[in-house]
Design a protein around this motif. Structure first.
Motif, PDB file in Angstrom:
ATOM      1  N   SER A 259       0.826  -1.255  -0.079  1.00 38.50           N
ATOM      2  CA  SER A 259       0.021  -0.078   0.050  1.00 38.50           C
ATOM      3  C   SER A 259       0.930   1.263  -0.085  1.00 38.50           C
ATOM      4  CB  SER A 259      -1.023  -0.024   1.255  1.00 38.50           C
ATOM      5  OG  SER A 259      -1.855   1.128   1.254  1.00 38.50           O
ATOM      6  N   LYS A 260       1.650   1.306   0.756  1.00 36.93           N
ATOM      7  CA  LYS A 260       3.050   2.343   0.788  1.00 36.93           C
ATOM      8  C   LYS A 260       3.490   2.579  -0.534  1.00 36.93           C
ATOM      9  CE  LYS A 260       3.753   2.288   5.990  1.00 36.93           C
ATOM     10  NZ  LYS A 260       4.518   1.941   6.847  1.00 36.93           N
ATOM     11  N   PHE A 261       3.821   1.524  -1.153  1.00 35.98           N
ATOM     12  CA  PHE A 261       4.601   1.480  -2.376  1.00 35.98           C
ATOM     13  C   PHE A 261       3.811   2.052  -3.259  1.00 35.98           C
ATOM     14  CE2 PHE A 261       5.485  -0.265  -6.655  1.00 35.98           C
ATOM     15  CZ  PHE A 261       6.728  -0.239  -6.646  1.00 35.98           C
ATOM     16  N   PHE A 262       2.533   1.931  -3.545  1.00 38.10           N
ATOM     17  CA  PHE A 262       1.705   2.512  -4.600  1.00 38.10           C
ATOM     18  C   PHE A 262       1.277   3.870  -4.237  1.00 38.10           C
ATOM     19  CE2 PHE A 262       0.390  -1.985  -5.459  1.00 38.10           C
ATOM     20  CZ  PHE A 262       0.793  -1.974  -6.839  1.00 38.10           C
ATOM     21  N   TYR A 263       1.383   4.201  -3.123  1.00 39.12           N
ATOM     22  CA  TYR A 263       0.981   5.625  -2.535  1.00 39.12           C
ATOM     23  C   TYR A 263       2.137   6.532  -3.142  1.00 39.12           C
ATOM     24  CZ  TYR A 263       0.439   9.881   0.145  1.00 39.12           C
ATOM     25  OH  TYR A 263       0.660  11.205   0.611  1.00 39.12           O
ATOM     26  N   LYS A 264       3.522   5.913  -2.723  1.00 37.73           N
ATOM     27  CA  LYS A 264       4.737   6.604  -3.263  1.00 37.73           C
ATOM     28  C   LYS A 264       4.868   6.856  -4.612  1.00 37.73           C
ATOM     29  CE  LYS A 264       7.018   5.895   1.282  1.00 37.73           C
ATOM     30  NZ  LYS A 264       8.269   5.525   1.972  1.00 37.73           N
ATOM     31  N   ALA A 265       4.448   5.719  -5.226  1.00 33.60           N
ATOM     32  CA  ALA A 265       4.673   5.714  -6.723  1.00 33.60           C
ATOM     33  C   ALA A 265       3.902   6.665  -7.660  1.00 33.60           C
ATOM     34  CB  ALA A 265       4.439   4.225  -7.213  1.00 33.60           C
ATOM     35  N   GLY A 266       2.607   7.026  -6.653  1.00 35.39           N
ATOM     36  CA  GLY A 266       1.615   7.925  -7.150  1.00 35.39           C
ATOM     37  C   GLY A 266       0.871   7.143  -8.405  1.00 35.39           C
ATOM     38  N   ASP A 267       0.434   5.867  -7.960  1.00 33.64           N
ATOM     39  CA  ASP A 267      -0.212   5.004  -8.999  1.00 33.64           C
ATOM     40  C   ASP A 267      -1.356   4.384  -8.097  1.00 33.64           C
ATOM     41  OD1 ASP A 267       0.083   3.672 -11.784  1.00 33.64           O
ATOM     42  OD2 ASP A 267      -0.494   2.241 -10.307  1.00 33.64           O
ATOM     43  N   ALA A 268      -2.469   4.108  -8.652  1.00 32.72           N
ATOM     44  CA  ALA A 268      -3.461   3.471  -8.164  1.00 32.72           C
ATOM     45  C   ALA A 268      -3.242   2.019  -7.838  1.00 32.72           C
ATOM     46  CB  ALA A 268      -4.712   3.445  -9.031  1.00 32.72           C
ATOM     47  N   GLN A 269      -3.536   1.576  -6.643  1.00 33.99           N
ATOM     48  CA  GLN A 269      -3.157   0.170  -6.317  1.00 33.99           C
ATOM     49  C   GLN A 269      -3.658  -0.979  -7.296  1.00 33.99           C
ATOM     50  OE1 GLN A 269      -2.777  -0.479  -2.031  1.00 33.99           O
ATOM     51  NE2 GLN A 269      -2.756  -2.583  -2.284  1.00 33.99           N
ATOM     52  N   GLN A 270      -2.487  -1.521  -7.635  1.00 31.94           N
ATOM     53  CA  GLN A 270      -2.815  -2.749  -8.420  1.00 31.94           C
ATOM     54  C   GLN A 270      -3.016  -4.178  -7.762  1.00 31.94           C
ATOM     55  OE1 GLN A 270      -0.850  -2.674 -12.411  1.00 31.94           O
ATOM     56  NE2 GLN A 270      -0.432  -0.624 -12.252  1.00 31.94           N
ATOM     57  N   GLU A 271      -3.586  -5.057  -8.398  1.00 31.71           N
ATOM     58  CA  GLU A 271      -3.619  -6.461  -7.750  1.00 31.71           C
ATOM     59  C   GLU A 271      -2.244  -6.912  -7.670  1.00 31.71           C
ATOM     60  OE1 GLU A 271      -5.591 -10.760  -8.172  1.00 31.71           O
ATOM     61  OE2 GLU A 271      -5.999  -9.204  -9.755  1.00 31.71           O
ATOM     62  N   VAL A 272      -1.655  -7.432  -6.421  1.00 32.03           N
ATOM     63  CA  VAL A 272      -0.593  -7.947  -6.467  1.00 32.03           C
ATOM     64  C   VAL A 272      -0.830  -9.338  -5.718  1.00 32.03           C
ATOM     65  CG1 VAL A 272       1.781  -8.111  -5.311  1.00 32.03           C
ATOM     66  CG2 VAL A 272       0.647  -5.905  -5.966  1.00 32.03           C
ATOM     67  N   VAL A 273      -0.271 -10.376  -6.591  1.00 37.96           N
ATOM     68  CA  VAL A 273      -0.466 -11.876  -5.933  1.00 37.96           C
ATOM     69  C   VAL A 273       0.844 -12.153  -4.998  1.00 37.96           C
ATOM     70  CG1 VAL A 273      -0.215 -14.253  -6.677  1.00 37.96           C
ATOM     71  CG2 VAL A 273      -1.369 -12.552  -8.219  1.00 37.96           C
ATOM     72  N   ILE A 274       0.356 -12.579  -3.879  1.00 37.59           N
ATOM     73  CA  ILE A 274       1.308 -13.175  -2.769  1.00 37.59           C
ATOM     74  C   ILE A 274       1.604 -14.506  -2.846  1.00 37.59           C
ATOM     75  CG2 ILE A 274       1.995 -13.089  -0.328  1.00 37.59           C
ATOM     76  CD1 ILE A 274       0.137 -10.515  -0.074  1.00 37.59           C
ATOM     77  N   HIS A 275       2.768 -14.987  -3.381  1.00 41.47           N
ATOM     78  CA  HIS A 275       3.048 -16.326  -3.740  1.00 41.47           C
ATOM     79  C   HIS A 275       3.965 -16.848  -2.500  1.00 41.47           C
ATOM     80  CE1 HIS A 275       3.431 -20.168  -5.710  1.00 41.47           C
ATOM     81  NE2 HIS A 275       4.566 -20.034  -5.568  1.00 41.47           N
ATOM     82  N   ASN A 276       3.632 -17.869  -1.766  1.00 43.69           N
ATOM     83  CA  ASN A 276       4.585 -18.385  -0.828  1.00 43.69           C
ATOM     84  C   ASN A 276       5.381 -19.439  -1.401  1.00 43.69           C
ATOM     85  OD1 ASN A 276       3.431 -16.669   1.483  1.00 43.69           O
ATOM     86  ND2 ASN A 276       1.528 -17.929   1.115  1.00 43.69           N
ATOM     87  N   ASP A 277       6.418 -19.583  -1.087  1.00 43.38           N
ATOM     88  CA  ASP A 277       7.316 -20.502  -1.525  1.00 43.38           C
ATOM     89  C   ASP A 277       8.604 -20.805  -0.682  1.00 43.38           C
ATOM     90  OD1 ASP A 277       8.125 -22.819  -3.395  1.00 43.38           O
ATOM     91  OD2 ASP A 277       6.964 -21.859  -4.930  1.00 43.38           O
ATOM     92  N   TYR A 278       9.341 -21.888  -0.944  1.00 40.27           N
ATOM     93  CA  TYR A 278      10.526 -21.990  -0.026  1.00 40.27           C
ATOM     94  C   TYR A 278      11.917 -21.131  -0.432  1.00 40.27           C
ATOM     95  CZ  TYR A 278       8.403 -26.289   1.255  1.00 40.27           C
ATOM     96  OH  TYR A 278       7.397 -27.287   1.743  1.00 40.27           O
ATOM     97  N   ASN A 279      11.870 -20.597  -1.802  1.00 31.81           N
ATOM     98  CA  ASN A 279      12.833 -19.464  -1.951  1.00 31.81           C
ATOM     99  C   ASN A 279      12.202 -18.742  -2.999  1.00 31.81           C
ATOM    100  OD1 ASN A 279      13.883 -20.811  -4.339  1.00 31.81           O
ATOM    101  ND2 ASN A 279      14.961 -22.248  -3.312  1.00 31.81           N
ATOM    102  N   VAL A 280      12.940 -17.488  -3.355  1.00 30.48           N
ATOM    103  CA  VAL A 280      12.597 -16.599  -4.511  1.00 30.48           C
ATOM    104  C   VAL A 280      12.453 -17.405  -5.839  1.00 30.48           C
ATOM    105  CG1 VAL A 280      12.599 -14.616  -5.524  1.00 30.48           C
ATOM    106  CG2 VAL A 280      13.158 -14.775  -2.989  1.00 30.48           C
ATOM    107  N   GLU A 281      13.424 -18.014  -6.420  1.00 29.40           N
ATOM    108  CA  GLU A 281      13.420 -18.400  -7.534  1.00 29.40           C
ATOM    109  C   GLU A 281      12.637 -19.445  -7.758  1.00 29.40           C
ATOM    110  OE1 GLU A 281      16.853 -19.926 -10.859  1.00 29.40           O
ATOM    111  OE2 GLU A 281      16.910 -20.577  -8.830  1.00 29.40           O
ATOM    112  N   GLN A 282      12.450 -20.324  -6.695  1.00 30.03           N
ATOM    113  CA  GLN A 282      11.395 -21.577  -7.043  1.00 30.03           C
ATOM    114  C   GLN A 282      10.116 -21.015  -6.913  1.00 30.03           C
ATOM    115  OE1 GLN A 282      11.817 -24.657  -4.061  1.00 30.03           O
ATOM    116  NE2 GLN A 282       9.891 -25.685  -4.494  1.00 30.03           N
ATOM    117  N   GLY A 283       9.782 -19.905  -6.352  1.00 30.58           N
ATOM    118  CA  GLY A 283       8.326 -19.121  -6.200  1.00 30.58           C
ATOM    119  C   GLY A 283       8.107 -18.607  -7.704  1.00 30.58           C
ATOM    120  N   LEU A 284       9.195 -17.872  -8.016  1.00 28.56           N
ATOM    121  CA  LEU A 284       9.208 -17.107  -9.561  1.00 28.56           C
ATOM    122  C   LEU A 284       8.864 -18.243 -10.606  1.00 28.56           C
ATOM    123  CD1 LEU A 284      11.798 -14.358  -9.269  1.00 28.56           C
ATOM    124  CD2 LEU A 284       9.327 -14.180  -9.116  1.00 28.56           C
TER     125      LEU A 284
END
Length: 276
Positions: free
Chosen positions: A202-227
């Motif tokens: 929420s703070k990110f979109f406020y500082k970016a001056g952009d309407a908040q977009q949908e963000v998917v929160i994906h849980n995984d064991y490490n970042v690469e595996q999640g991506l």
């Protein structure tokens, strides 16, 4: 988008990059600048009227001749091509070329064989990604049906990634592509609670001056595996992400270089980077 730079070493990966660049150039009505870096020593080039000087001239001419067959591709038929053969020796000099030629995008192949970590660690590609002020699209394999309709932007939603976010929005708009944002939450050093993640976003979109977009929160064991898992699930064309310049790319992306072989072997999605 008016100009695309493709570094060429006449290998298969650089041919794959050229084909992808051609598809982008066709869509954007852009020019392709192909660059071959000789990497000859200064001693060779400065000994005028000597055997060494003639040898340098020979390699310069040989590279130009190799371009003739390398660029003889049906998909390049109606695309404007500019050839550059220079004695650049270090890959950070590509950024200088990009500035001089007013390049909007660099497309380059990777010799890596597995995973995002292999695309970047210890490779010339990593050196370009770290130093380029223009976006870099990394291509690992041939993609004759390449298109940009769905882009996945991976972000940690910190303040220094705002510019990359704005750039990826502009990039997606240029191709009329759908953009999806994802945050990879891991159970170890990057773990955040749902409340903490939502507040950061929420703070990110406020500082970016952009309407908040949908963000998917994906849980995984490490970042690469999640991506990798999420990008395959969504059938995306490009995985986009910010990079932090001189800091090790994987420090931002992974936090660890210990990654299962069964995961990294599937990281074949083109990766688009934006320096921050």
């Amino acid at each position: 988008m008016k100009k695309i730079l493709v570094p060429v070493d006449f290998s298969e990966p650089s041919a794959y990059a050229l084909e992808v660049a051609a598809k982008i150039a066709e869509l954007q009505k852009a020019e392709i600048v192909v660059l071959h870096m000789l990497g000859l020593s200064e001693a060779v080039l400065t000994k005028d009227e000597t055997q060494e000087y003639e040898e340098a001239k020979y390699y310069m001419e040989l590279a130009r001749k190799r371009f003739k067959s390398f660029l003889n591709k049906p998909y390049l038929k109606d695309i404007k091509i500019k050839q550059i053969v220079q004695n650049y020796k270090i890959f950070k000099e590509l950024n200088k070329v990009a500035q001089e030629q007013h390049i909007d995008l660099i497309v380059m192949g990777s010799h890596g064989t597995s995973g995002i970590s292999e695309i970047f660690v210890g490779s010339n590609t990593e050196k370009v990604v770290r130093t380029s002020d223009v976006p870099v699209l990394v291509v690992k394999e041939q993609n004759q049906d390449f298109q940009i309709k769905k882009i996945l932007f991976a972000c940690d939603f910190t303040d220094d990634t705002i510019l990359a976010f704005k750039n990826v929005i502009a990039f997606a708009a240029a191709f009329s592509a759908k953009l999806k944002l994802v945050y990879i939450n891991t159970p170890y050093d990057r773990f955040l609670s749902t409340t903490e993640i939502e507040e950061r976003i929420s703070k990110f979109f406020y500082k970016a001056g952009d309407a908040q977009q949908e963000v998917v929160i994906h849980n995984d064991y490490n970042v690469e595996q999640g991506l990798m898992n999420y990008s395959k699930k969504g059938n995306f064309d490009v995985l986009a992400m910010p990079t932090r310049g001189k800091k090790p790319f994987l420090h931002f992306l992974l936090g660890s270089r210990s990654i299962g072989e069964d995961v990294v072997n599937h990281a074949n999605l083109p990766v688009l980077t934006f320096k921050i």
